[in-house]
Scaffold this motif. Sequence first.
Motif, mmCIF file in Angstrom:
data_model
loop_
_atom_site.group_PDB
_atom_site.id
_atom_site.type_symbol
_atom_site.label_atom_id
_atom_site.label_comp_id
_atom_site.label_asym_id
_atom_site.label_seq_id
_atom_site.Cartn_x
_atom_site.Cartn_y
_atom_site.Cartn_z
ATOM 1 N N PRO A 242 -5.181 -1.616 -9.538
ATOM 2 C CA PRO A 242 -4.668 -2.013 -8.196
ATOM 3 C C PRO A 242 -5.664 -2.135 -7.132
ATOM 4 N N ASP B 129 0.922 -1.089 -0.108
ATOM 5 C CA ASP B 129 0.031 0.149 0.149
ATOM 6 C C ASP B 129 0.698 1.288 0.098
ATOM 7 N N CYS C 26 -10.464 0.265 -2.936
ATOM 8 C CA CYS C 26 -10.208 -1.232 -2.995
ATOM 9 C C CYS C 26 -11.474 -1.901 -3.066
ATOM 10 N N ARG D 2 0.854 1.760 -6.350
ATOM 11 C CA ARG D 2 -0.379 1.911 -6.998
ATOM 12 C C ARG D 2 -0.214 2.543 -8.275
#
Length: 91
Positions: A23, A8, A37, A13
């Motif tokens: 992603p 993360d 997400c 990303r």
Amino acid sequence: MTADKAYDSQTARQQIKDEGALPIIPNRRNAIKQAYCPKRFYRQRHKIENFFCRIKDWRRIATRYDKLARNFLAAVTLIWSAPLGVDRWGT
């Protein structure tokens, strides 16, 4: 691309987006900027992890005994096609 919370970061990303993929990385608890997400896709991640766990049961794959890439790929394909309920001894 699905990844763990360890990946993360904005850099990771952005690199995934630059490659043309979405992603799917959950945010860390202390993340200042919350990124998108989709939980529906992230929940499917366990299938990939289960596959790699199953591969490790096969010593031939875990230690990469095969010299030729085609033989290694054939063994991986054989394991992938085997039913999930059957262990390596066929019982």
